[in-house]
Design an enzyme around this catalytic site. Sequence first.
Site, PDB file in Angstrom:
ATOM      1  N   PHE A  52      26.611  -8.312 -87.810  1.00 60.68           N
ATOM      2  CA  PHE A  52      27.415  -7.152 -87.432  1.00 60.68           C
ATOM      3  C   PHE A  52      28.713  -7.532 -86.713  1.00 60.68           C
ATOM      4  O   PHE A  52      29.520  -6.657 -86.393  1.00 60.68           O
ATOM      5  CB  PHE A  52      26.591  -6.187 -86.567  1.00 60.68           C
ATOM      6  N   THR A 112      20.333  -1.588 -75.170  1.00 66.39           N
ATOM      7  CA  THR A 112      21.409  -1.764 -76.167  1.00 66.39           C
ATOM      8  C   THR A 112      21.286  -0.762 -77.306  1.00 66.39           C
ATOM      9  O   THR A 112      22.261  -0.135 -77.703  1.00 66.39           O
ATOM     10  CB  THR A 112      21.344  -3.202 -76.739  1.00 66.39           C
ATOM     11  N   LYS A 169      33.679   1.968 -74.471  1.00 70.41           N
ATOM     12  CA  LYS A 169      34.110   1.591 -75.814  1.00 70.41           C
ATOM     13  C   LYS A 169      34.900   2.745 -76.457  1.00 70.41           C
ATOM     14  O   LYS A 169      34.914   3.873 -75.925  1.00 70.41           O
ATOM     15  CB  LYS A 169      32.877   1.236 -76.647  1.00 70.41           C
ATOM     16  N   HIS A 213      29.845  -1.117 -72.533  1.00 71.99           N
ATOM     17  CA  HIS A 213      29.464  -2.524 -72.401  1.00 71.99           C
ATOM     18  C   HIS A 213      29.175  -2.802 -70.933  1.00 71.99           C
ATOM     19  O   HIS A 213      29.861  -2.275 -70.058  1.00 71.99           O
ATOM     20  CB  HIS A 213      30.619  -3.429 -72.857  1.00 71.99           C
ATOM     21  N   GLU A 232      33.884 -12.637 -68.049  1.00 71.42           N
ATOM     22  CA  GLU A 232      34.511 -11.436 -68.629  1.00 71.42           C
ATOM     23  C   GLU A 232      35.597 -10.882 -67.711  1.00 71.42           C
ATOM     24  O   GLU A 232      36.651 -10.446 -68.181  1.00 71.42           O
ATOM     25  CB  GLU A 232      33.432 -10.377 -68.907  1.00 71.42           C
ATOM     26  N   TYR A 266      33.069 -11.431 -77.148  1.00 70.17           N
ATOM     27  CA  TYR A 266      31.770 -11.367 -77.838  1.00 70.17           C
ATOM     28  C   TYR A 266      31.404 -12.697 -78.512  1.00 70.17           C
ATOM     29  O   TYR A 266      30.658 -12.687 -79.484  1.00 70.17           O
ATOM     30  CB  TYR A 266      31.806 -10.249 -78.892  1.00 70.17           C
ATOM     31  N   ASN A 290      27.408   2.666 -79.146  1.00 65.82           N
ATOM     32  CA  ASN A 290      26.571   2.878 -77.957  1.00 65.82           C
ATOM     33  C   ASN A 290      27.383   3.015 -76.672  1.00 65.82           C
ATOM     34  O   ASN A 290      26.890   2.743 -75.581  1.00 65.82           O
ATOM     35  CB  ASN A 290      25.495   1.788 -77.861  1.00 65.82           C
TER      36      ASN A 290
HETATM   37  P1  IDP Z   1      24.764  -5.253 -75.046  1.00 59.82           P
HETATM   38  O1  IDP Z   1      26.046  -4.500 -75.323  1.00 59.82           O
HETATM   39  O2  IDP Z   1      23.678  -4.328 -74.594  1.00 59.82           O
HETATM   40  O3  IDP Z   1      24.942  -6.416 -74.101  1.00 59.82           O
HETATM   41  P2  IDP Z   1      24.669  -7.202 -77.207  1.00 59.82           P
HETATM   42  O4  IDP Z   1      23.446  -7.772 -77.813  1.00 59.82           O
HETATM   43  O5  IDP Z   1      25.500  -8.080 -76.315  1.00 59.82           O
HETATM   44  O6  IDP Z   1      24.260  -5.858 -76.442  1.00 59.82           O
HETATM   45  O7  IDP Z   1      25.567  -6.679 -78.396  1.00 59.82           O
HETATM   46  C1  IDP Z   1      26.916  -6.300 -78.176  1.00 59.82           C
HETATM   47  C2  IDP Z   1      27.180  -5.005 -78.919  1.00 59.82           C
HETATM   48  O8  IDP Z   1      27.069  -5.252 -80.322  1.00 59.82           O
HETATM   49  C3  IDP Z   1      26.171  -3.888 -78.660  1.00 59.82           C
HETATM   50  O9  IDP Z   1      26.470  -3.147 -77.488  1.00 59.82           O
HETATM   51  C4  IDP Z   1      26.282  -3.052 -79.905  1.00 59.82           C
HETATM   52  O10 IDP Z   1      27.391  -2.168 -79.863  1.00 59.82           O
HETATM   53  C5  IDP Z   1      26.552  -4.098 -80.969  1.00 59.82           C
HETATM   54  N1  IDP Z   1      25.304  -4.453 -81.636  1.00 59.82           N
HETATM   55  C6  IDP Z   1      24.256  -5.144 -81.141  1.00 59.82           C
HETATM   56  N2  IDP Z   1      23.263  -5.264 -82.033  1.00 59.82           N
HETATM   57  C7  IDP Z   1      23.696  -4.606 -83.134  1.00 59.82           C
HETATM   58  C8  IDP Z   1      23.106  -4.367 -84.428  1.00 59.82           C
HETATM   59  O11 IDP Z   1      21.985  -4.783 -84.717  1.00 59.82           O
HETATM   60  N3  IDP Z   1      23.856  -3.645 -85.312  1.00 59.82           N
HETATM   61  C9  IDP Z   1      25.100  -3.172 -85.020  1.00 59.82           C
HETATM   62  N4  IDP Z   1      25.678  -3.376 -83.811  1.00 59.82           N
HETATM   63  C10 IDP Z   1      24.991  -4.084 -82.885  1.00 59.82           C
HETATM   64 MG    MG Z   2      26.022  -8.150 -74.352  1.00 56.09          MG
END
Ligand code: IDP
Ligand code: MG
Length: 151
Positions: A60, A94, A12, A118, A129, A52, A115
């Site tokens: 968010f 995550t 990212k 992805h 994807e 997404y 974080n």
């Molecule tokens: P993942 O990336 O581990 O698959 P997902 O639930 O698919 O997690 O969420 C996609 C991305 O959205 C996450 O990697 C993170 O950057 C962001 N995200 C997920 N949950 C939150 C949140 O509660 N607050 C802010 N950003 C979030």
């Molecule tokens: Mg995801």
Amino acid sequence: MSASERTYIMVKPDGVERGLVGNILTRFEQKGYKLCALQMMQPSKSLLEEHYKDLNTRPFFPRLIKYMSSAPVVGMVWSGKNAVKTGRKILGATNPLDSEPGTIRGDYCIDVSQNLCHGSDSVESAEREISLWFPAGVCDYQRRYDSFIYE
Ligand code: IDP
Ligand code: MG
């Protein structure tokens, strides 16, 4: 589970900015996964909204799309046995508050919205994807040293 299972891994904007592309790539390379595609691009909002789409009702979501489209990302396709599940383990949970030390997120970041990376969450989403990010296809090749990795 096959050695040709594929996953989409993406560094990212925070990972690119912080110079962690090589580190993230190296972890997959050293594990033994096979690199099938690699690209740097600044994604459009519409590409990210499609990527997404399962999260589009989450509070968010608008910030996530804005952030992800704000700077370049580096996307990769890796293949190998259990690439999807093991790929997610290499990334870590995550939310970096829950990511174990030794994982990318556990070692290098703090907030969930930054974080670093992805990783596809299932074989089906990986294939979706990969078609989305690499519409022209990826490299398909035989790697000679696979005989040192797989029995
Ligand atoms: P993942 O990336 O581990 O698959 P997902 O639930 O698919 O997690 O969420 C996609 C991305 O959205 C996450 O990697 C993170 O950057 C962001 N995200 C997920 N949950 C939150 C949140 O509660 N607050 C802010 N950003 C979030
Ligand atoms: Mg995801």
